[in-house]
Design a protein around this motif. Structure first.
Motif, mmCIF file in Angstrom:
data_model
loop_
_atom_site.group_PDB
_atom_site.id
_atom_site.type_symbol
_atom_site.label_atom_id
_atom_site.label_comp_id
_atom_site.label_asym_id
_atom_site.label_seq_id
_atom_site.Cartn_x
_atom_site.Cartn_y
_atom_site.Cartn_z
ATOM 1 N N THR A 25 0.843 -1.188 0.000
ATOM 2 C CA THR A 25 0.000 0.000 0.000
ATOM 3 C C THR A 25 0.882 1.244 0.000
ATOM 4 O OG1 THR A 25 -0.095 0.284 2.403
ATOM 5 C CG2 THR A 25 -1.698 -1.222 1.409
ATOM 6 N N TYR A 26 0.293 2.331 -0.444
ATOM 7 C CA TYR A 26 0.946 3.625 -0.276
ATOM 8 C C TYR A 26 -0.137 4.693 -0.160
ATOM 9 C CZ TYR A 26 0.038 4.725 -5.237
ATOM 10 O OH TYR A 26 -0.556 4.979 -6.451
ATOM 11 N N GLY A 27 0.254 5.850 0.384
ATOM 12 C CA GLY A 27 -0.682 6.954 0.525
ATOM 13 C C GLY A 27 -0.042 8.252 0.106
ATOM 14 N N ARG A 28 -0.623 9.337 0.531
ATOM 15 C CA ARG A 28 -0.070 10.648 0.220
ATOM 16 C C ARG A 28 0.976 11.022 1.263
ATOM 17 N NH1 ARG A 28 -5.615 11.677 -0.322
ATOM 18 N NH2 ARG A 28 -5.572 13.071 1.486
ATOM 19 N N ASP A 29 1.704 12.095 0.976
ATOM 20 C CA ASP A 29 2.733 12.552 1.905
ATOM 21 C C ASP A 29 2.546 14.028 2.210
ATOM 22 O OD1 ASP A 29 3.780 12.984 -0.920
ATOM 23 O OD2 ASP A 29 5.219 14.151 0.252
ATOM 24 N N VAL A 30 3.202 14.473 3.270
ATOM 25 C CA VAL A 30 3.268 15.884 3.603
ATOM 26 C C VAL A 30 4.747 16.247 3.650
ATOM 27 C CG1 VAL A 30 3.226 15.405 6.086
ATOM 28 C CG2 VAL A 30 2.577 17.669 5.251
ATOM 29 N N ALA A 31 5.093 17.421 3.169
ATOM 30 C CA ALA A 31 6.493 17.842 3.111
ATOM 31 C C ALA A 31 6.776 18.880 4.185
ATOM 32 C CB ALA A 31 6.812 18.416 1.738
ATOM 33 N N ILE A 32 7.981 18.791 4.779
ATOM 34 C CA ILE A 32 8.436 19.825 5.708
ATOM 35 C C ILE A 32 9.844 20.234 5.307
ATOM 36 C CG2 ILE A 32 6.978 19.073 7.608
ATOM 37 C CD1 ILE A 32 9.366 17.751 8.860
ATOM 38 N N GLU A 33 10.214 21.444 5.709
ATOM 39 C CA GLU A 33 11.481 22.027 5.293
ATOM 40 C C GLU A 33 12.488 22.031 6.441
ATOM 41 O OE1 GLU A 33 12.334 23.194 2.308
ATOM 42 O OE2 GLU A 33 10.399 22.913 1.309
ATOM 43 N N GLY A 34 13.745 21.730 6.109
ATOM 44 C CA GLY A 34 14.846 21.870 7.050
ATOM 45 C C GLY A 34 14.636 21.116 8.339
ATOM 46 N N ILE A 85 -1.840 -3.340 -5.953
ATOM 47 C CA ILE A 85 -1.315 -2.252 -5.142
ATOM 48 C C ILE A 85 -2.494 -1.410 -4.690
ATOM 49 C CG2 ILE A 85 0.122 -0.178 -5.136
ATOM 50 C CD1 ILE A 85 0.804 -3.007 -7.586
ATOM 51 N N ALA A 86 -2.525 -1.087 -3.399
ATOM 52 C CA ALA A 86 -3.610 -0.280 -2.851
ATOM 53 C C ALA A 86 -3.115 1.133 -2.594
ATOM 54 C CB ALA A 86 -4.137 -0.890 -1.554
ATOM 55 N N GLU A 87 -3.784 2.103 -3.208
ATOM 56 C CA GLU A 87 -3.476 3.512 -3.006
ATOM 57 C C GLU A 87 -4.479 4.080 -2.012
ATOM 58 O OE1 GLU A 87 -3.337 7.707 -5.564
ATOM 59 O OE2 GLU A 87 -3.786 5.800 -6.562
ATOM 60 N N LEU A 88 -4.001 4.461 -0.829
ATOM 61 C CA LEU A 88 -4.875 4.942 0.234
ATOM 62 C C LEU A 88 -5.172 6.428 0.048
ATOM 63 C CD1 LEU A 88 -3.285 3.221 3.360
ATOM 64 C CD2 LEU A 88 -4.759 2.259 1.579
ATOM 65 N N ASP A 89 -6.399 6.779 0.294
ATOM 66 C CA ASP A 89 -6.828 8.166 0.116
ATOM 67 C C ASP A 89 -6.624 8.935 1.422
ATOM 68 O OD1 ASP A 89 -7.868 10.418 -1.066
ATOM 69 O OD2 ASP A 89 -9.961 9.866 -0.670
ATOM 70 N N CYS A 90 -5.366 9.038 1.851
ATOM 71 C CA CYS A 90 -5.052 9.731 3.093
ATOM 72 C C CYS A 90 -3.552 10.019 3.134
ATOM 73 C CB CYS A 90 -5.445 8.898 4.315
ATOM 74 S SG CYS A 90 -4.547 7.335 4.438
ATOM 75 N N ILE A 91 -3.151 10.894 4.030
ATOM 76 C CA ILE A 91 -1.730 11.162 4.263
ATOM 77 C C ILE A 91 -1.176 10.051 5.143
ATOM 78 C CG2 ILE A 91 -0.067 12.751 5.268
ATOM 79 C CD1 ILE A 91 -2.056 15.012 4.685
ATOM 80 N N GLN A 92 -0.074 9.440 4.722
ATOM 81 C CA GLN A 92 0.519 8.336 5.452
ATOM 82 C C GLN A 92 1.908 8.647 6.000
ATOM 83 O OE1 GLN A 92 -1.852 6.178 6.354
ATOM 84 N NE2 GLN A 92 -0.839 4.348 5.560
ATOM 85 N N ALA A 93 2.632 9.558 5.373
ATOM 86 C CA ALA A 93 4.019 9.782 5.778
ATOM 87 C C ALA A 93 4.428 11.208 5.464
ATOM 88 C CB ALA A 93 4.948 8.795 5.067
ATOM 89 N N GLY A 94 5.588 11.578 5.974
ATOM 90 C CA GLY A 94 6.144 12.889 5.715
ATOM 91 C C GLY A 94 7.550 12.785 5.172
ATOM 92 N N ILE A 95 7.898 13.730 4.312
ATOM 93 C CA ILE A 95 9.215 13.771 3.684
ATOM 94 C C ILE A 95 9.858 15.108 4.015
ATOM 95 C CG2 ILE A 95 10.464 13.737 1.486
ATOM 96 C CD1 ILE A 95 8.210 11.991 0.379
ATOM 97 N N ARG A 96 11.072 15.025 4.526
ATOM 98 C CA ARG A 96 11.778 16.235 4.931
ATOM 99 C C ARG A 96 12.728 16.680 3.826
ATOM 100 N NH1 ARG A 96 12.624 18.316 10.039
ATOM 101 N NH2 ARG A 96 11.836 16.389 11.011
ATOM 102 N N SER A 97 12.664 17.963 3.477
ATOM 103 C CA SER A 97 13.578 18.558 2.503
ATOM 104 C C SER A 97 14.600 19.381 3.271
ATOM 105 C CB SER A 97 12.787 19.450 1.546
ATOM 106 O OG SER A 97 13.647 20.172 0.707
ATOM 107 N N HIS A 98 15.875 19.063 3.080
ATOM 108 C CA HIS A 98 16.897 19.742 3.878
ATOM 109 C C HIS A 98 18.238 19.695 3.173
ATOM 110 C CE1 HIS A 98 18.740 15.864 5.055
ATOM 111 N NE2 HIS A 98 17.507 15.426 5.025
ATOM 112 N N GLY A 99 19.123 20.589 3.586
ATOM 113 C CA GLY A 99 20.523 20.585 3.194
ATOM 114 C C GLY A 99 20.781 20.296 1.744
ATOM 115 N N ALA A 100 21.142 19.057 1.455
ATOM 116 C CA ALA A 100 21.573 18.661 0.116
ATOM 117 C C ALA A 100 20.476 18.792 -0.924
ATOM 118 C CB ALA A 100 22.080 17.216 0.137
#
Length: 328
Positions: free
Chosen positions: A115-124, A200-215
Protein backbone atom coordinates in the motif's frame (compact mmCIF):
# COMPACT_ATOMS: atom_id res chain seq x y z
CA UNK A 1 -4.07 -8.21 15.08
CA UNK A 2 -1.50 -7.95 12.33
CA UNK A 3 2.03 -6.83 13.12
CA UNK A 4 4.45 -4.52 11.31
CA UNK A 5 8.23 -4.56 11.33
CA UNK A 6 9.89 -1.21 10.60
CA UNK A 7 13.49 -0.64 9.57
CA UNK A 8 15.16 2.75 10.03
CA UNK A 9 18.57 2.81 8.33
CA UNK A 10 20.63 5.76 9.49
CA UNK A 11 23.82 7.57 8.61
CA UNK A 12 24.59 10.91 10.25
CA UNK A 13 20.93 11.84 10.74
CA UNK A 14 21.07 11.85 14.52
CA UNK A 15 19.27 15.22 14.54
CA UNK A 16 16.21 13.62 12.92
CA UNK A 17 16.40 10.08 14.26
CA UNK A 18 14.41 10.56 17.46
CA UNK A 19 11.48 12.24 15.74
CA UNK A 20 11.42 9.51 13.10
CA UNK A 21 11.53 6.71 15.70
CA UNK A 22 8.86 8.40 17.83
CA UNK A 23 6.57 8.60 14.81
CA UNK A 24 6.89 4.82 14.52
CA UNK A 25 6.69 3.89 18.20
CA UNK A 26 3.55 5.99 18.69
CA UNK A 27 1.64 3.94 16.10
CA UNK A 28 -1.36 2.06 17.49
CA UNK A 29 -0.42 -1.42 16.26
CA UNK A 30 1.78 -4.35 17.21
CA UNK A 31 5.23 -3.50 15.87
CA UNK A 32 8.97 -3.93 16.13
CA UNK A 33 11.56 -1.35 15.15
CA UNK A 34 15.11 -2.04 13.97
CA UNK A 35 17.56 0.86 13.80
CA UNK A 36 20.72 0.16 11.83
CA UNK A 37 23.37 2.84 12.14
CA UNK A 38 25.98 2.67 9.41
CA UNK A 39 28.99 3.94 11.39
CA UNK A 40 27.74 7.51 11.73
CA UNK A 41 30.22 10.16 12.77
CA UNK A 42 27.65 12.36 14.54
CA UNK A 43 25.69 11.55 17.73
CA UNK A 44 23.43 9.00 15.98
CA UNK A 45 24.68 6.01 17.98
CA UNK A 46 23.98 7.73 21.30
CA UNK A 47 20.54 8.84 20.16
CA UNK A 48 19.77 5.30 19.00
CA UNK A 49 20.88 3.85 22.36
CA UNK A 50 18.59 6.24 24.22
CA UNK A 51 15.65 5.31 21.98
CA UNK A 52 16.24 1.60 22.53
CA UNK A 53 16.67 2.03 26.28
CA UNK A 54 13.22 3.59 26.47
CA UNK A 55 11.28 0.98 24.52
CA UNK A 56 11.68 -2.82 24.43
CA UNK A 57 10.28 -2.97 20.90
CA UNK A 58 13.45 -1.35 19.55
CA UNK A 59 16.47 -3.34 18.36
CA UNK A 60 19.82 -1.78 17.50
CA UNK A 61 22.63 -2.72 15.17
CA UNK A 62 25.43 -0.19 15.45
CA UNK A 63 28.11 -0.79 12.86
CA UNK A 64 31.75 0.06 13.32
CA UNK A 65 32.30 0.48 9.60
CA UNK A 66 30.14 1.85 6.83
CA UNK A 67 28.94 -1.04 4.66
CA UNK A 68 26.80 1.08 2.36
CA UNK A 69 23.03 1.67 2.48
CA UNK A 70 22.01 -1.48 0.62
CA UNK A 71 23.59 -3.65 3.27
CA UNK A 72 21.26 -2.02 5.82
CA UNK A 73 18.20 -2.32 3.58
CA UNK A 74 18.77 -5.99 2.90
CA UNK A 75 19.64 -6.82 6.49
CA UNK A 76 16.28 -5.36 7.42
CA UNK A 77 14.52 -7.59 4.91
CA UNK A 78 16.20 -10.64 6.43
CA UNK A 79 15.23 -9.48 9.94
CA UNK A 80 11.55 -8.84 9.17
CA UNK A 81 9.11 -11.40 10.58
CA UNK A 82 5.86 -9.46 11.00
CA UNK A 83 2.96 -9.50 8.60
CA UNK A 84 4.04 -6.25 6.99
CA UNK A 85 7.32 -4.40 6.48
CA UNK A 86 8.33 -0.76 6.09
CA UNK A 87 11.68 0.83 5.28
CA UNK A 88 11.63 4.38 6.65
CA UNK A 89 14.58 6.73 6.24
CA UNK A 90 15.69 8.53 9.39
CA UNK A 91 14.84 12.00 8.09
CA UNK A 92 11.27 11.02 7.19
CA UNK A 93 8.34 10.15 9.46
CA UNK A 94 4.96 8.45 9.71
CA UNK A 95 1.73 10.23 10.52
CA UNK A 96 -0.52 8.91 13.32
CA UNK A 97 -2.43 5.77 12.45
CA UNK A 98 -0.52 5.12 9.21
CA UNK A 99 0.47 1.54 10.01
CA UNK A 100 -2.98 0.55 11.24
CA UNK A 101 -4.67 2.00 8.16
CA UNK A 102 -2.34 0.17 5.79
CA UNK A 103 -2.59 -3.09 7.73
CA UNK A 104 -6.40 -2.92 7.76
CA UNK A 105 -6.48 -2.65 3.98
CA UNK A 106 -4.01 -5.50 3.47
CA UNK A 107 -5.85 -7.66 5.99
CA UNK A 108 -9.05 -7.04 4.01
CA UNK A 109 -7.33 -7.49 0.63
CA UNK A 110 -5.04 -10.54 0.82
CA UNK A 111 -4.07 -10.10 -2.84
CA UNK A 112 -2.46 -6.70 -2.20
CA UNK A 113 1.34 -6.67 -2.34
CA UNK A 114 1.78 -3.23 -0.84
CA UNK A 115 0.00 0.00 0.00
CA UNK A 116 0.95 3.63 -0.28
CA UNK A 117 -0.68 6.95 0.53
CA UNK A 118 -0.07 10.65 0.22
CA UNK A 119 2.73 12.55 1.91
CA UNK A 120 3.27 15.88 3.60
CA UNK A 121 6.49 17.84 3.11
CA UNK A 122 8.44 19.83 5.71
CA UNK A 123 11.48 22.03 5.29
CA UNK A 124 14.85 21.87 7.05
CA UNK A 125 14.81 21.15 10.77
CA UNK A 126 11.17 22.11 11.25
CA UNK A 127 9.26 19.95 13.74
CA UNK A 128 6.82 17.38 12.48
CA UNK A 129 3.53 19.21 11.91
CA UNK A 130 0.25 18.25 13.51
CA UNK A 131 -1.75 16.17 11.08
CA UNK A 132 -5.49 16.46 11.39
CA UNK A 133 -7.47 13.38 12.41
CA UNK A 134 -8.01 10.89 9.63
CA UNK A 135 -10.55 8.12 9.43
CA UNK A 136 -9.31 4.73 10.56
CA UNK A 137 -11.21 3.03 7.75
CA UNK A 138 -10.02 4.99 4.72
CA UNK A 139 -11.09 4.68 1.12
CA UNK A 140 -8.58 3.25 -1.32
CA UNK A 141 -8.07 2.36 -4.95
CA UNK A 142 -6.76 -0.98 -6.15
CA UNK A 143 -4.32 -1.00 -9.05
CA UNK A 144 -3.77 -4.18 -10.98
CA UNK A 145 -0.18 -5.29 -11.41
CA UNK A 146 0.00 -4.53 -15.11
CA UNK A 147 -1.75 -1.18 -14.77
CA UNK A 148 0.69 -0.08 -12.08
CA UNK A 149 3.71 -1.13 -14.15
CA UNK A 150 2.31 0.41 -17.33
CA UNK A 151 1.80 3.75 -15.57
CA UNK A 152 5.48 3.76 -14.63
CA UNK A 153 6.43 2.91 -18.20
CA UNK A 154 4.40 5.76 -19.68
CA UNK A 155 5.90 8.37 -17.34
CA UNK A 156 9.37 6.96 -16.70
CA UNK A 157 8.91 7.72 -13.02
CA UNK A 158 6.90 6.51 -10.01
CA UNK A 159 4.70 9.19 -8.49
CA UNK A 160 4.42 7.62 -5.06
CA UNK A 161 6.07 8.71 -1.79
CA UNK A 162 8.53 6.03 -0.72
CA UNK A 163 8.12 6.50 3.07
CA UNK A 164 4.44 5.56 2.79
CA UNK A 165 5.04 2.17 1.14
CA UNK A 166 4.13 -0.69 3.48
CA UNK A 167 4.79 -4.13 2.03
CA UNK A 168 3.43 -7.58 2.75
CA UNK A 169 6.50 -9.24 4.30
CA UNK A 170 6.02 -12.59 2.57
CA UNK A 171 6.02 -10.83 -0.79
CA UNK A 172 9.02 -8.69 0.14
CA UNK A 173 11.00 -11.85 0.81
CA UNK A 174 9.86 -13.40 -2.47
CA UNK A 175 10.77 -10.31 -4.45
CA UNK A 176 14.17 -10.21 -2.78
CA UNK A 177 16.75 -7.57 -2.05
CA UNK A 178 17.58 -4.05 -3.12
CA UNK A 179 20.21 -4.11 -5.86
CA UNK A 180 23.39 -2.18 -4.94
CA UNK A 181 24.33 -1.92 -8.61
CA UNK A 182 21.36 0.46 -9.02
CA UNK A 183 22.20 3.06 -6.35
CA UNK A 184 19.87 5.71 -7.78
CA UNK A 185 16.89 3.58 -8.84
CA UNK A 186 17.08 0.52 -6.59
CA UNK A 187 13.67 1.39 -5.15
CA UNK A 188 12.05 1.60 -8.60
CA UNK A 189 13.46 -1.77 -9.55
CA UNK A 190 12.12 -3.31 -6.34
CA UNK A 191 8.66 -1.75 -6.71
CA UNK A 192 8.37 -3.18 -10.21
CA UNK A 193 9.30 -6.61 -8.89
CA UNK A 194 6.88 -6.34 -5.97
CA UNK A 195 4.06 -5.44 -8.36
CA UNK A 196 4.43 -8.81 -10.07
CA UNK A 197 3.16 -10.53 -6.91
CA UNK A 198 -0.13 -8.72 -6.37
CA UNK A 199 -2.24 -5.62 -6.62
CA UNK A 200 -1.31 -2.25 -5.14
CA UNK A 201 -3.61 -0.28 -2.85
CA UNK A 202 -3.48 3.51 -3.01
CA UNK A 203 -4.88 4.94 0.23
CA UNK A 204 -6.83 8.17 0.12
CA UNK A 205 -5.05 9.73 3.09
CA UNK A 206 -1.73 11.16 4.26
CA UNK A 207 0.52 8.34 5.45
CA UNK A 208 4.02 9.78 5.78
CA UNK A 209 6.14 12.89 5.71
CA UNK A 210 9.22 13.77 3.68
CA UNK A 211 11.78 16.23 4.93
CA UNK A 212 13.58 18.56 2.50
CA UNK A 213 16.90 19.74 3.88
CA UNK A 214 20.52 20.58 3.19
CA UNK A 215 21.57 18.66 0.12
CA UNK A 216 18.14 19.09 -1.47
CA UNK A 217 19.36 22.45 -2.76
CA UNK A 218 22.88 21.44 -3.69
CA UNK A 219 24.55 20.76 -7.00
CA UNK A 220 25.29 17.28 -5.66
CA UNK A 221 21.56 16.52 -5.59
CA UNK A 222 21.17 17.73 -9.16
CA UNK A 223 23.92 15.35 -10.20
CA UNK A 224 22.14 12.54 -8.34
CA UNK A 225 18.90 13.39 -10.14
CA UNK A 226 20.65 13.05 -13.49
CA UNK A 227 22.08 9.72 -12.36
CA UNK A 228 18.63 8.70 -11.16
CA UNK A 229 17.17 9.08 -14.65
CA UNK A 230 20.10 7.20 -16.17
CA UNK A 231 19.74 4.42 -13.63
CA UNK A 232 15.97 4.32 -14.07
CA UNK A 233 16.56 3.40 -17.71
CA UNK A 234 18.89 0.62 -16.55
CA UNK A 235 16.42 -0.57 -13.92
CA UNK A 236 13.64 -0.82 -16.51
CA UNK A 237 15.87 -2.73 -18.91
CA UNK A 238 16.90 -5.15 -16.17
CA UNK A 239 13.33 -5.68 -15.09
CA UNK A 240 12.04 -6.49 -18.55
CA UNK A 241 15.11 -8.62 -19.31
CA UNK A 242 14.66 -10.72 -16.18
CA UNK A 243 11.72 -10.61 -13.75
CA UNK A 244 9.23 -8.95 -16.11
CA UNK A 245 10.12 -10.78 -19.31
CA UNK A 246 7.18 -13.20 -19.03
CA UNK A 247 4.55 -10.51 -18.57
CA UNK A 248 1.92 -10.36 -21.30
CA UNK A 249 3.03 -7.72 -23.82
CA UNK A 250 6.41 -7.40 -22.10
CA UNK A 251 8.00 -6.16 -25.32
CA UNK A 252 5.33 -3.46 -25.65
CA UNK A 253 5.81 -2.35 -22.04
CA UNK A 254 9.56 -2.24 -22.54
CA UNK A 255 9.11 0.10 -25.50
CA UNK A 256 6.73 2.25 -23.45
CA UNK A 257 9.34 2.46 -20.67
CA UNK A 258 12.05 3.54 -23.09
CA UNK A 259 9.77 6.21 -24.47
CA UNK A 260 8.63 7.42 -21.05
CA UNK A 261 12.19 7.64 -19.70
CA UNK A 262 13.40 9.33 -22.90
CA UNK A 263 10.68 11.98 -22.68
CA UNK A 264 11.30 12.48 -18.98
CA UNK A 265 15.03 12.94 -19.71
CA UNK A 266 14.20 15.44 -22.46
CA UNK A 267 12.14 17.68 -20.19
CA UNK A 268 14.60 17.28 -17.34
CA UNK A 269 17.32 18.52 -19.71
CA UNK A 270 15.11 21.49 -20.56
CA UNK A 271 14.73 22.37 -16.86
CA UNK A 272 18.52 22.09 -16.38
CA UNK A 273 19.03 24.53 -19.24
CA UNK A 274 16.52 26.93 -17.71
CA UNK A 275 18.45 26.89 -14.42
CA UNK A 276 21.86 27.04 -16.04
CA UNK A 277 22.82 23.69 -14.50
CA UNK A 278 25.25 21.24 -16.08
CA UNK A 279 24.08 17.82 -17.17
CA UNK A 280 21.57 18.84 -19.82
CA UNK A 281 23.66 17.41 -22.66
CA UNK A 282 23.92 14.02 -20.98
CA UNK A 283 20.16 13.91 -20.50
CA UNK A 284 19.52 14.88 -24.12
CA UNK A 285 21.87 12.14 -25.30
CA UNK A 286 19.88 9.62 -23.25
CA UNK A 287 16.60 10.94 -24.66
CA UNK A 288 17.84 10.75 -28.25
CA UNK A 289 19.31 7.27 -27.73
CA UNK A 290 16.13 5.82 -26.26
CA UNK A 291 13.76 7.68 -28.59
CA UNK A 292 15.41 9.35 -31.61
CA UNK A 293 12.17 11.15 -32.47
CA UNK A 294 12.72 13.54 -29.55
CA UNK A 295 15.61 15.09 -31.49
CA UNK A 296 13.07 16.34 -34.05
CA UNK A 297 9.78 16.85 -32.22
CA UNK A 298 9.46 17.95 -28.56
CA UNK A 299 7.42 15.29 -26.70
CA UNK A 300 4.59 17.60 -25.67
CA UNK A 301 2.29 14.65 -25.05
CA UNK A 302 4.42 13.65 -22.08
CA UNK A 303 3.58 16.90 -20.30
CA UNK A 304 -0.11 16.23 -20.84
CA UNK A 305 0.22 12.75 -19.32
CA UNK A 306 1.85 13.99 -16.12
CA UNK A 307 -0.67 15.25 -13.57
CA UNK A 308 1.99 17.38 -11.88
CA UNK A 309 3.16 19.33 -14.94
CA UNK A 310 2.00 22.74 -13.75
CA UNK A 311 3.58 22.28 -10.32
CA UNK A 312 6.88 21.18 -11.82
CA UNK A 313 7.00 24.09 -14.28
CA UNK A 314 6.53 26.49 -11.39
CA UNK A 315 9.20 24.69 -9.37
CA UNK A 316 11.67 24.86 -12.25
CA UNK A 317 11.58 28.64 -12.08
CA UNK A 318 12.02 28.85 -8.32
CA UNK A 319 15.66 29.70 -7.73
CA UNK A 320 17.56 27.12 -5.74
CA UNK A 321 14.74 24.62 -5.32
CA UNK A 322 15.02 21.28 -7.13
CA UNK A 323 12.10 18.84 -6.78
CA UNK A 324 12.98 15.28 -5.79
CA UNK A 325 12.73 13.28 -9.02
CA UNK A 326 11.91 10.06 -7.19
CA UNK A 327 8.76 11.53 -5.76
CA UNK A 328 7.76 13.96 -8.47
Amino acid sequence: MSSVDVLIPNYNYGRYLRACADSVLSQDIDLRLLIIDNASTDDSAQVAREIAAGDPRVELRLRRENLGPHSSFNEGIDWAQGDYFLLLFADDFLVPGALRRAAAVMDREPGVAFTYGRDVAIEGDAPIPDIGPQQADVSYRLHQSRTFIERFCRLGVFQIPGPSIIIRTSIQKRAGYYRPELPHSDDYHLWLRLALYGRIAELDCIQAGIRSHGANRSSELRARQIMHILHTAEAAERFFTHEGRNMPDAAHLRRLARRGIAERAYWSAFSHIQRGDPGALELLKLAFRLRPQTAILPPLGYLLRRPDTIRRIKAAFRIGRIPDTRLA
